[in-house]
Design an enzyme around this catalytic site. Structure first.
Site: not given
Length: 314
Positions: A7, A9, A12, A191, A195, A199, A266, A278
């Site tokens: 990964g 991104g 990563g 978290k 999120n 998010n 994101s 996600e």
């Protein structure tokens, strides 16, 4: 120490640069334009903290290219939507792992380890809580944009995380504090609260986290999401850091959101790129546990359905 990062991104590239800067032998699994950019330019970490550049780094575009019995650690830094495919590929190509290889999952959401536990033991699969903000201004560059608390490494299966101390030490030495914990589930649910509340709603309305707190209608939605998640946690074998929704809301509105006022999520970025989000590892996980434990999570379901409706137009 040999580390394979899957990964490439922002997370990563950022973590790969961090541990490579402290002497670890790092390789990256990437494809297409990203693989080409890393092969030509190496990798770089900029933004907050020390800046590092690693000039040459092995890049593999297929699992067949990866050396056998070579890696001590696999860092999973991909989008959660890739987990099933990655887990299956690691299983099919498990000869690239040593018997002692550990997989550490550096992703959003909760329960991502379940994909890997289908094939690997509890002693091999670990999870990380990452709330450091990484972006990728160029395909080979990671920029650290936000830092509030250390990266945390641990096990959702009750395994001793002491063996991960060497990884925590490398990341810390690079300038980003990292610690091991026996309570990673509490921090991952902290978290999740953050999120799941911000998010998808910010993505749907095309606004920053801070702007969500300035509208009475979005405040009602966020408060309902928080209430439902606490009910899910209460009926599940998990814990978080606060005893009640009100206790969490105090810090959420006074500290957590103001610290990231101008941040776009994101999910917002994924929707702009017209790629799958996600959401299944975020509000989708809340819905799954809600159904399992007979908890009403209608607000999470509504938000989830809106994101899925947007995704269906891609």
């Amino acid at each position: 120490m040999n580390i394979l990062v899957i990964g490439a991104g922002g997370v990563g590239i950022g973590l790969a640069t961090s541990v490579a800067s402290q002497g670890a032998n790092v390789s990256i699994y990437a494809r297409g334009k990203t693989a080409k950019a890393i092969k030509e330019n190496g990798i770089k970490r900029c933004g907050l903290f020390t800046h590092y550049e690693i000039g040459e780094i092995p890049v593999y575009e297929s699992y067949e290219e990866i050396p056998k019995s070579h890696f001590d650690y696999i860092f999973i830094c991909s989008k959660t939507t890739a987990n099933e495919d990655i887990a299956e590929n690691l299983n099919r190509n498990r000869d690239i792992l040593k018997e002692s290889t550990k997989i550490i999952i550096f992703q959003n959401g909760f329960g991502n380890d379940e994909h890997y536990l289908k094939y690997f033991t509890k002693k091999q699969v670990f999870s990380a809580r990452v709330i450091t903000g990484f972006t990728r201004p160029e395909r080979h560059i990671s920029e650290v944009t936000v830092y509030t608390e250390p990266i945390l490494l641990g096990s959702l299966q009750g395994e001793n995380p002491d063996s991960l101390q060497e990884i925590a030490d490398l990341i810390t030495a690079s300038g980003i504090k990292c610690e091991i914990t026996t309570e990673v589930d509490k921090y991952l649910w902290a978290k999740m609260l953050y999120n799941c509340t911000l998010n998808p709603l910010g993505a749907i309305l095309d606004v920053t986290y801070g702007q969500l707190t300035e509208n009475p209608y979005t405040l009602d939605i966020m408060n309902s999401i928080i209430d439902e998640i606490f009910e899910v946690i209460k009926t599940s074998p998990y814990e978080t850091l606060w005893d009640s929704p009100d206790e969490y809301r105090d810090i959420f509105y006074s500290k957590l959101v103001p610290d990231t006022y101008n941040h776009y999520s994101s999910t917002h970025q994924d929707i702009k790129k017209k790629i799958p989000t996600e959401i299944d590892s975020l509000n989708g996980k809340v819905i799954q546990l809600g159904k399992l434990n007979n908890v009403n999570v209608k607000t999470n379901e509504f938000i989830y359905n809106l994101i899925k409706a947007i995704e269906s137009t891609f």
